[in-house]
Design a protein around this motif. Sequence first.
Motif, PDB file in Angstrom:
ATOM      1  N   TRP A  79       0.839  -1.215   0.000  1.00 29.60           N
ATOM      2  CA  TRP A  79       0.000   0.000   0.000  1.00 29.60           C
ATOM      3  C   TRP A  79       0.862   1.249   0.000  1.00 29.60           C
ATOM      4  O   TRP A  79       0.604   2.204  -0.741  1.00 29.60           O
ATOM      5  N   ALA A  80       1.927   1.247   0.830  1.00 29.30           N
ATOM      6  CA  ALA A  80       2.775   2.421   0.959  1.00 29.30           C
ATOM      7  C   ALA A  80       3.516   2.733  -0.335  1.00 29.30           C
ATOM      8  O   ALA A  80       3.555   3.882  -0.786  1.00 29.30           O
ATOM      9  N   HIS A  87      10.272   5.491   2.736  1.00 31.24           N
ATOM     10  CA  HIS A  87      10.836   5.341   4.077  1.00 31.24           C
ATOM     11  C   HIS A  87       9.739   4.969   5.068  1.00 31.24           C
ATOM     12  O   HIS A  87       8.547   5.130   4.799  1.00 31.24           O
ATOM     13  N   TYR A  88      10.169   4.497   6.219  1.00 25.01           N
ATOM     14  CA  TYR A  88       9.253   4.229   7.328  1.00 25.01           C
ATOM     15  C   TYR A  88       9.871   4.766   8.611  1.00 25.01           C
ATOM     16  O   TYR A  88      11.094   4.959   8.699  1.00 25.01           O
ATOM     17  N   THR A  89       9.033   5.031   9.592  1.00 19.14           N
ATOM     18  CA  THR A  89       9.524   5.517  10.876  1.00 19.14           C
ATOM     19  C   THR A  89       8.609   5.060  11.995  1.00 19.14           C
ATOM     20  O   THR A  89       7.393   4.923  11.808  1.00 19.14           O
ATOM     21  N   LYS A 102      12.564   8.627  13.537  1.00 13.17           N
ATOM     22  CA  LYS A 102      13.828   8.349  12.842  1.00 13.17           C
ATOM     23  C   LYS A 102      13.464   7.590  11.569  1.00 13.17           C
ATOM     24  O   LYS A 102      12.892   6.512  11.636  1.00 13.17           O
ATOM     25  N   HIS A 103      13.801   8.150  10.407  1.00 15.70           N
ATOM     26  CA  HIS A 103      13.374   7.573   9.139  1.00 15.70           C
ATOM     27  C   HIS A 103      14.406   6.581   8.608  1.00 15.70           C
ATOM     28  O   HIS A 103      15.599   6.870   8.561  1.00 15.70           O
ATOM     29  N   LEU A 164       6.178   6.244   5.789  1.00 12.18           N
ATOM     30  CA  LEU A 164       5.160   5.452   6.489  1.00 12.18           C
ATOM     31  C   LEU A 164       5.391   5.628   7.982  1.00 12.18           C
ATOM     32  O   LEU A 164       6.445   5.255   8.506  1.00 12.18           O
ATOM     33  N   CYS A 165       4.417   6.214   8.680  1.00 11.40           N
ATOM     34  CA  CYS A 165       4.568   6.524  10.111  1.00 11.40           C
ATOM     35  C   CYS A 165       3.817   5.483  10.943  1.00 11.40           C
ATOM     36  O   CYS A 165       2.610   5.285  10.759  1.00 11.40           O
TER      37      CYS A 165
END
Length: 739
Positions: A79-80, A87-89, A102-103, A164-165
Amino acid sequence: MMETLRFQVVGEAFKKKPLDVKTPADRPAKYFGQKVFNREKMYKYLPKDVYVKMIDVIENGARLEREVADAVAAGMKQWATENGVTHYTHWFQPLTEGTAEKHDSFIEHDGKGGMVEEFTGKLLVQQEPDASSFPSGGIRSTFEARGYSAWDPTSPVFIIDDTLCIPTVFISYTGEALDYKAPLLRALHAVNVAATDVCHYFDPTVKKVTSNLGWEQEYFLVDEGLYSARPDLLLTGRTLMGHDSAKNQQMDDHYFGAIPERVAAFMRELEIVALELGIPCKTRHNEVAPNQFELAPIFEETNLAVDHNMLLMSVMKRVARKHGFRVLLHEKPFAGINGSGKHNNWSLSTDNGVLLHAPGKTAEQNLRFATFIVETLMGVYRHNGLLKASIMSATNSHRLGANEAPPAIISSFLGKQVSELLDHIEKADVQDILAMAGKQGMKMDIPEIPELFIDNTDRNRTSPFAFTGNRFEFRAVGSEANCASAMIALNSAVAEALVEFKKRVDARIPEFEKKLAGTEHSAVFHAIIDILREDIKVCKPIRFDGNGYSDAWKAEAAKRGLDTETSCPVIFERYLDEDSIRMFESLGVMTKKELEARNEVKWETYTKKIQIEARVLGDLSMNHIIPIATSYQSQLLRNVERMSGVFPKEKASQLNARNLKLIEEIAERTATIETQVEELVKARKVANKIADEHQKAIAYHDTIAPMFDKIRYQIDKLELIVDDGLWPLPKYRELLFIR
């Protein structure tokens, strides 16, 4: 030169035009949650069996197995990436009152000299951020840096830009909470268990009780150019000096007035962004003070509501800058006008949709209503000092007790009807209140509660904790605060009261079973009424429907045994009271060690905020105000000399009288400012030598903070007499009225 520069800055701020806000063709319901991995997205991107297991995790707290986490991570990543995410965090809420992230990118080595994009369940569920530089109150040292962030599945993952948080808790290597979310989740669990047990007296089918929160976010907007020209706003969030504008809020023409065009454009874009992130924005309007506004959402489950408020405060700052504004969330950015709060509307509801603080249509429902009203009051009464500590801060202390905010004394307004109901239960005999009518069930001799009860309860703006029809409004929460602080204390206090209530009712039931043998339900309801009568008497001191601003109430509150302390560092001590520690530990919300650590952070934060304000005030006084005032004084002196050279002595003396008076006043006020700034610096040096954070915070409160208003008084007087073109800072009349 100075005049030209100042008005160039102001002029540029007024010339800025906001970016065009293009409303999506679809209605809000179509794009609501567009950037959230909500249930709709889970259903689409997860295998059916994984979706079912995830719903069980979210709704029932089931264990998240590793294979389920891997499958969820795969669906999230798909989905992202479809939405341009790289990136995700792990997004968490440390004890800084803000958020942290923090990514990391999705990329990993493929073992062949290239790379692949990867996101596993392990990366989703847990990360290891450096914990040494976040406030920990001594739990973690610099050389003990390890901390963990762990996914909170009950709060949906969302997208900000290309990231993506993932909402998470933040804990130390040894397990102590280093954030707000972990103890909040524990408090919500505690109130769920306690309230569900009590609900079973009235409805055995209840499986879960949810704590709900609807916050009302007040804020100020100022032009970005003017903001940049005010070092005090830039560094402290509030104006440390500034004379009243000739017109501010005295005409009451801003409240609910027409929203300025530039502000409306900002609000529209903010709402679109917020709705895409699943934040259910409902209300927007002008507040009382000039340039003050409010945004409020629809009620949500408390944990999600807290996350959404923290996210919104971040988003609104970004959107505001696109429109040439800066958002001020400080509780009191301007003296002499209303400050900003964040009213927390709180309630409890069951899994079958029943609001526990709302009256019903049957005797059983209204007894349940009375039970949850009274036990909420019991929790607030027993821990009124703690609740005040939960909303107190260096910034909110400027607002509490002023005419736009509740006083720094926690009390509860119930309104005439509920007060009469509780008085009736307290004074009447149990047998008179409760009677059985054979197969017809129970009858209660209490005043009838109309179905439209919410419209029969007035409001009391001076009450910190007011009943408003089907919920309580905790009005004392500050505008820049994390709502979790207040919600941890409130839900814990109510949970403890409900636990104690059930123990006492269960112990009293056998007594009534003997008296009322063979009568169905009678013993339980008689026991409930009996305990309620006791509790109504005990918690009566917390009930106050009058003017919370009056001096008479302050004296009366002290007689009632309520906490009337106003010193911020001293109020924080309530977290370490024996009753507070016992409550938090018994409910599994926080340990004594965690409470002690948090208080260290609170005292240190208070000291640093006052310290920064003192430094900024000293710098502005010595490097901005005094040089400009003396420069104007020199102009006046030259004018006096020239007048003496042109006019006869007697005539020159008459003409120079006003100038000489101004010269003398400037000299006296600048000398006073210099002396007071020197005293301020000396007091800081003395306080800074105090090793104990608690005592240092008290010293800053008692000896340093009181000096601010004395220095400000002199500066504000100078503002009235120094040439307006020379004055180095934008004035209130420029800051407070958007053009």
